[in-house]
Design an enzyme around this catalytic site. Structure first.
Site: not given
Length: 314
Positions: A174, A178
Site C-alpha cells: 500500500y 501510494k
C-alpha cells in the site's frame, strides 16, 4: 448564482462507499454531473462478488436531490474497463472535465510475510488503476486540444496516503502504491499543463471501511450529533475545490487533509551535503562524514505512525 462546478462532468472511482461516496456527493452538490464508479465488492481486500448496488445507490442519492448522475460497475484496474468508464462520461454528459481517482483495496502483511499475489493485487488496483483512468482521460483532453478546441478544462485529483509519507510497517504494498501515485501525479501535471489540465494528489485521513481498525479509538466525536473529526465529509470539500476553476493555479501538489485541516506538503529537500576532499569518495571518508552525522540524530528518526500523523487516542 452559478455553482462552482455547474456545467462540468466528473468521474469518481470507488464512489460506492466511504471517501469516494462523500466526494461524489460533494461534486454533485457543487453542480457537477457525476459518473459514480464502484466494483461493489464487500471486502476491503477486494474479496466478494462484484455488485452494482453501491454505485447505483449513490447515483440515486444524487438524482434525488436534483443532480445528474449515472452508475458504473467496473474494475478500473482493467485497462479496457477504464476506457469504457471515460467513454461513458463522454457519452452521457458530452465531455469529461474532472477525474477523481479513489478506488483501492488493502491486503496488509509485513514484508517478510507478504505473498506475491498480495503485493501485485494492491499495486494493481491503486497504482495501475490510477494510471488506467488517467491515461484515457488524458487522451480525451489532448485530442480535444489538438482539434483546436479552445479552453479545454481538465482536473485530476488522485488519492495518495500518509502511509507513503510516514511509512507503515504492515503495508509495504500500500505504501509503495501510494508513493507511486504521487510520482504519477507530478509527471501527469507537467505533461498536461499545456492542455489546460491540472493534476494534484491528496493524503486523506478518514474513518472508512478500509481504515476502521487503523483509527479505532482515535479522535472520536465528543458529543452526540458532532461530526466525526475523521469523517470523509472533512475531505470532500478539498476535492471539490481542486476540481473547480478556482484551483487553476494549483498543479502537481500534494495536500494532507482531515478534520478541518489542510496541509501543503513540500517536495523533499536536501538535509545535508558532503563533498569529497579528493577526486572521489572512499569508504573511509564516507565513514568519517556520514557516521557522525547520523549518530547525532535520533535513532533512525523513525516514529510511531500515530506520532507522525499527529493522532491521539481518546
Amino acid at each position: 448564482m452559478a455553482l462552482p462546478l455547474e456545467g462540468l462532468s466528473a468521474i469518481v472511482t470507488g464512489a460506492g462507499r466511504g471517501l469516494g461516496r462523500a466526494e461524489a456527493l460533494e461534486l454533485a452538490r457543487l453542480g457537477a454531473a457525476v459518473v459514480v464508479n464502484d466494483y461493489g465488492q464487500p471486502g476491503r481486500d477486494g474479496s466478494g462478488a462484484a455488485s452494482a448496488a453501491p454505485a447505483e445507490e449513490v447515483a440515486a442519492e444524487i438524482r434525488a436531490t436534483g443532480g445528474r448522475a449515472v452508475a458504473h460497475l467496473g474494475d478500473i484496474a482493467d485497462f479496457e474497463t477504464a476506457r469504457a468508464l471515460i467513454d461513458l462520461a463522454v457519452a452521457e454528459f458530452g465531455k469529461l472535465d474532472v477525474l477523481v481517482n479513489n478506488a483501492g483495496i488493502l491486503r496488509d502483511r509485513m514484508i517478510f510475510s507478504m505473498s506475491e499475489e498480495e503485493w501485485d493485487s494492491v499495486i494493481r488496483v491503486h497504482l495501475k488503476g490510477h494510471f488506467n483512468t488517467t491515461h484515457f482521460a488524458a487522451v480525451h483532453w489532448r485530442t480535444r486540444a489538438k482539434a483546436g478546441e479552445a479552453g479545454v478544462y481538465g482536473r485530476i485529483v488522485n488519492t495518495s496516503s500518509e502511509a507513503f509519507l510516514a511509512g507503515s510497517a504492515g503495508q509495504p504494498n500500500y505504501a509503495a502504491a501510494k508513493g507511486g501515485i504521487v510520482g504519477l501525479t507530478t509527471s501527469t501535471a507537467l505533461a498536461l499543463a499545456r492542455y489546460g489540465v491540472t493534476a494534484n494528489a491528496i493524503c486523506p485521513r478518514a474513518r472508512t471501511r478500509m481504515t476502521e481498525d487503523v483509527f479505532a479509538g482515535f479522535a472520536e466525536p465528543t458529543a452526540e450529533g458532532d461530526l466525526d473529526p475523521l469523517s470523509p465529509e472533512h475531505v470532500a470539500p478539498l476535492v471539490g475545490y481542486l476540481a473547480s476553476p478556482a484551483a487553476a493555479g494549483v498543479n502537481g501538489q500534494l495536500l494532507v487533509v482531515h478534520g478541518g485541516m489542510v496541509a501543503i506538503v513540500e517536495r523533499p529537500r536536501v538535509a545535508a551535503t558532503f563533498d569529497t576532499a579528493k577526486e572521489a569518495f572512499t569508504y573511509e571518508e564516507l565513514d568519517g562524514l556520514l557516521t557522525p552525522h547520523y549518530a547525532s540524530r535520533p535513532a533512525g528518526e523513525t516514529f510511531a505512525a500515530s506520532e507522525v500523523l499527529g493522532l491521539k487516542k481518546g
